[in-house]
Design an enzyme around this catalytic site. Structure first.
Site, PDB file in Angstrom:
ATOM      1  N   SER A 174      11.347   5.316   2.456  1.00 55.79           N
ATOM      2  CA  SER A 174      10.839   6.545   3.075  1.00 55.79           C
ATOM      3  C   SER A 174      11.041   6.532   4.587  1.00 55.79           C
ATOM      4  O   SER A 174      10.604   5.607   5.271  1.00 55.79           O
ATOM      5  CB  SER A 174       9.348   6.714   2.769  1.00 55.79           C
ATOM      6  OG  SER A 174       9.128   6.909   1.400  1.00 55.79           O
TER       7      SER A 174
ATOM      8  N   HIS B 245      13.717  11.515   0.973  1.00 53.89           N
ATOM      9  CA  HIS B 245      14.678  10.734   0.201  1.00 53.89           C
ATOM     10  C   HIS B 245      15.846  11.654  -0.167  1.00 53.89           C
ATOM     11  O   HIS B 245      15.709  12.547  -0.999  1.00 53.89           O
ATOM     12  CB  HIS B 245      14.036  10.168  -1.065  1.00 53.89           C
ATOM     13  CG  HIS B 245      13.035   9.084  -0.793  1.00 53.89           C
ATOM     14  ND1 HIS B 245      13.339   7.739  -0.931  1.00 53.89           N
ATOM     15  CD2 HIS B 245      11.761   9.139  -0.351  1.00 53.89           C
ATOM     16  CE1 HIS B 245      12.270   7.023  -0.600  1.00 53.89           C
ATOM     17  NE2 HIS B 245      11.297   7.849  -0.252  1.00 53.89           N
TER      18      HIS B 245
ATOM     19  N   HIS C 105      11.269   6.718  -7.849  1.00 58.18           N
ATOM     20  CA  HIS C 105       9.999   6.024  -8.027  1.00 58.18           C
ATOM     21  C   HIS C 105       9.429   6.236  -9.426  1.00 58.18           C
ATOM     22  O   HIS C 105       9.667   7.280 -10.055  1.00 58.18           O
ATOM     23  CB  HIS C 105       8.954   6.530  -7.015  1.00 58.18           C
ATOM     24  CG  HIS C 105       9.381   6.452  -5.585  1.00 58.18           C
ATOM     25  ND1 HIS C 105      10.224   7.373  -5.020  1.00 58.18           N
ATOM     26  CD2 HIS C 105       9.059   5.562  -4.609  1.00 58.18           C
ATOM     27  CE1 HIS C 105      10.412   7.062  -3.737  1.00 58.18           C
ATOM     28  NE2 HIS C 105       9.723   5.970  -3.463  1.00 58.18           N
TER      29      HIS C 105
ATOM     30  N   TYR D 285       6.366   6.911 -10.066  1.00 52.78           N
ATOM     31  CA  TYR D 285       5.394   8.010 -10.063  1.00 52.78           C
ATOM     32  C   TYR D 285       6.042   9.383 -10.188  1.00 52.78           C
ATOM     33  O   TYR D 285       5.351  10.376 -10.445  1.00 52.78           O
ATOM     34  CB  TYR D 285       4.501   7.959  -8.819  1.00 52.78           C
ATOM     35  CG  TYR D 285       5.201   8.151  -7.494  1.00 52.78           C
ATOM     36  CD1 TYR D 285       5.690   9.388  -7.089  1.00 52.78           C
ATOM     37  CD2 TYR D 285       5.347   7.082  -6.618  1.00 52.78           C
ATOM     38  CE1 TYR D 285       6.319   9.559  -5.874  1.00 52.78           C
ATOM     39  CE2 TYR D 285       5.967   7.242  -5.393  1.00 52.78           C
ATOM     40  CZ  TYR D 285       6.449   8.482  -5.025  1.00 52.78           C
ATOM     41  OH  TYR D 285       7.080   8.654  -3.816  1.00 52.78           O
ATOM     42  N   GLU D 286       7.361   9.467 -10.004  1.00 58.91           N
ATOM     43  CA  GLU D 286       8.033  10.757 -10.151  1.00 58.91           C
ATOM     44  C   GLU D 286       8.134  11.194 -11.608  1.00 58.91           C
ATOM     45  O   GLU D 286       8.554  12.315 -11.895  1.00 58.91           O
ATOM     46  CB  GLU D 286       9.426  10.687  -9.529  1.00 58.91           C
ATOM     47  CG  GLU D 286       9.408  10.510  -8.022  1.00 58.91           C
ATOM     48  CD  GLU D 286      10.804  10.360  -7.439  1.00 58.91           C
ATOM     49  OE1 GLU D 286      11.559  11.351  -7.445  1.00 58.91           O
ATOM     50  OE2 GLU D 286      11.149   9.245  -7.006  1.00 58.91           O
TER      51      GLU D 286
ATOM     52  N   ALA E 130       8.585   1.815   3.088  1.00 57.24           N
ATOM     53  CA  ALA E 130       7.435   2.126   3.925  1.00 57.24           C
ATOM     54  C   ALA E 130       6.200   1.616   3.195  1.00 57.24           C
ATOM     55  O   ALA E 130       6.082   1.785   1.980  1.00 57.24           O
ATOM     56  CB  ALA E 130       7.332   3.628   4.160  1.00 57.24           C
TER      57      ALA E 130
ATOM     58  N   MET F 185       4.544   1.743  -3.239  1.00 57.55           N
ATOM     59  CA  MET F 185       4.782   2.314  -4.560  1.00 57.55           C
ATOM     60  C   MET F 185       6.226   2.131  -5.023  1.00 57.55           C
ATOM     61  O   MET F 185       6.738   2.942  -5.798  1.00 57.55           O
ATOM     62  CB  MET F 185       4.431   3.801  -4.535  1.00 57.55           C
ATOM     63  CG  MET F 185       3.041   4.110  -4.023  1.00 57.55           C
ATOM     64  SD  MET F 185       2.794   5.884  -3.756  1.00 57.55           S
ATOM     65  CE  MET F 185       1.238   5.872  -2.864  1.00 57.55           C
ATOM     66  N   SER F 186       6.886   1.084  -4.567  1.00 54.70           N
ATOM     67  CA  SER F 186       8.298   0.898  -4.919  1.00 54.70           C
ATOM     68  C   SER F 186       8.659  -0.580  -4.861  1.00 54.70           C
ATOM     69  O   SER F 186       7.802  -1.452  -4.917  1.00 54.70           O
ATOM     70  CB  SER F 186       9.180   1.685  -3.945  1.00 54.70           C
ATOM     71  OG  SER F 186       9.101   1.131  -2.636  1.00 54.70           O
TER      72      SER F 186
ATOM     73  N   ASN G 265       1.182   2.893   8.044  1.00 54.04           N
ATOM     74  CA  ASN G 265      -0.227   3.260   8.174  1.00 54.04           C
ATOM     75  C   ASN G 265      -1.087   2.032   7.898  1.00 54.04           C
ATOM     76  O   ASN G 265      -0.630   1.074   7.252  1.00 54.04           O
ATOM     77  CB  ASN G 265      -0.615   4.397   7.223  1.00 54.04           C
ATOM     78  CG  ASN G 265      -0.449   4.012   5.764  1.00 54.04           C
ATOM     79  OD1 ASN G 265       0.661   3.962   5.245  1.00 54.04           O
ATOM     80  ND2 ASN G 265      -1.554   3.720   5.106  1.00 54.04           N
TER      81      ASN G 265
ATOM     82  N   HIS H 232       1.714  11.449   3.828  1.00 54.02           N
ATOM     83  CA  HIS H 232       3.155  11.178   3.772  1.00 54.02           C
ATOM     84  C   HIS H 232       3.854  11.542   5.069  1.00 54.02           C
ATOM     85  O   HIS H 232       4.867  10.935   5.427  1.00 54.02           O
ATOM     86  CB  HIS H 232       3.780  11.952   2.601  1.00 54.02           C
ATOM     87  CG  HIS H 232       5.173  11.522   2.267  1.00 54.02           C
ATOM     88  ND1 HIS H 232       5.495  10.216   1.942  1.00 54.02           N
ATOM     89  CD2 HIS H 232       6.337  12.214   2.226  1.00 54.02           C
ATOM     90  CE1 HIS H 232       6.793  10.135   1.697  1.00 54.02           C
ATOM     91  NE2 HIS H 232       7.325  11.319   1.868  1.00 54.02           N
TER      92      HIS H 232
END
Length: 320
Positions: free
Chosen positions: A36, A69, A93, A95-96, A123, A230-231, A254, A288
């Site tokens: 990201s 992306h 990902h 989650y997609e 990220a 998440m990746s 973050n 995000h």
């Protein structure tokens, strides 16, 4: 979908790419996954020769749907007369809505293309209080929470043409590549020219797409995780199953919120306005947009470090 089917799909995707990619860009030895806000890594590739192919054009390839992306394969050169490389400009990902197996098809395809080393960027949120937004973290281990619960990219019949049934992951993050990266960072003089620091740490993989709760962050930190995202981990597992060397780099975008936060019966908030309550509970909330912004701010440093590492790999491991 079982892993035997994935092997067949990777072969069909390879056939498609071999027809589309110019011959001088065949057999890339290094693959890079841009996380990201880090798609600027593509700017390191020479303008000619290069070939860009959208994921949506590749047979069986899962599409990328996340803002930030681009969703394309980029084949090219960092330097003339050197081996070609391939970049995933944007990843896919779990989650997609894709299966955990399908999001790793790109790694299997890289193996079929000839990739020997993969550099994965992402990220991530910081769980380590010593890390600051904008810092870089070389990964030396991971915690695969989804995998421990059975959501694993190697679940099902083993794809024997890629690797063994029970691959070890204790050596997943290549020590030589980590050593080289630290040396290159020092050569850039980043310690004196920038407040951005380079660390080593452990990455915790969570399914997403919601960011972690305060309690979940405390659990992950107690498990020994330094960053969370998440990746990456499914890609790493499949890369090692394919005997591809791995270097992984997280950009801290973050700081995760570890403190418990205010309680509803806290005397200090009694009589507070709705606006003050909102400020109290929203403190540290992740979004995000800040992830993409941090990626843009760090792009030059990430590009420089990754570019130097790739050049080092191509010069020392694949000298002409």
């Amino acid at each position: 979908m079982d892993n035997t089917t994935l092997s067949q799909q990777a072969a069909e995707a390879l056939t498609y790419l071999q027809k589309k990619v110019p011959a001088e860009l065949h057999e890339p030895v290094v693959g890079i996954t841009c996380g990201s806000g880090l798609s600027g890594l593509a700017e390191s590739v020479l303008p000619e020769p290069r070939c860009e192919i959208p994921y949506t054009d590749i047979p069986h390839f899962p599409p990328s749907t996340v803002h930030g992306h681009a969703g394309k394969f980029l084949f090219g050169l960092l330097e003339l007369n050197k081996k070609p490389i391939v970049l995933m400009v944007g990843r896919v990902h779990y989650y997609e809505g894709h299966s955990i197996q399908s999001i790793t098809i790109p790694v299997r395809l890289m193996k079929r293309l000839g990739v020997e080393t993969i550099i994965v960027t992402n990220a991530a949120g910081s769980l380590n209080p010593d890390y600051s937004v904008g810092d870089l973290v070389i990964l030396n281990d991971h915690i695969n929470l989804a995998g421990l619960a059975g959501i694993h990219p190697l679940r099902g019949p083993n794809a024997d043409d890629f690797g063994t049934r029970f691959p070890a992951l204790s050596d997943a993050y290549d020590l030589d590549l980590r050593r080289r990266a630290h040396q290159l960072w020092k050569s850039l003089g980043r310690g004196t020219k920038s407040t951005r620091r380079l660390h080593e740490g452990v990455y915790a993989f969570v399914g997403g797409p919601s960011y972690e709760t305060r309690a979940e962050c405390r659990i992950l930190r107690s498990f020994g995780a330094d960053v969370v995202g998440m990746s990456t981990v499914p890609e790493i597992i499949v890369a090692r199953h394919c005997n591809i060397r791995v270097f992984a780099l997280s950009l801290v975008t973050n700081n995760a919120v570890l403190e418990a936060g205010p309680r509803g019966d806290d005397i200090a908030i009694q009589g507070s306005s709705a606006q003050d309550l909102y400020k109290a509970i929203e403190k540290g909330k992740a979004n995000h947009e800040e992830v993409l912004a941090a990626g843009q701010n760090a792009a030059a440093d990430v590009q420089q470090l990754v570019g130097l590492l790739v050049r080092d790999i191509l010069s020392t491991d694949h000298a002409h």
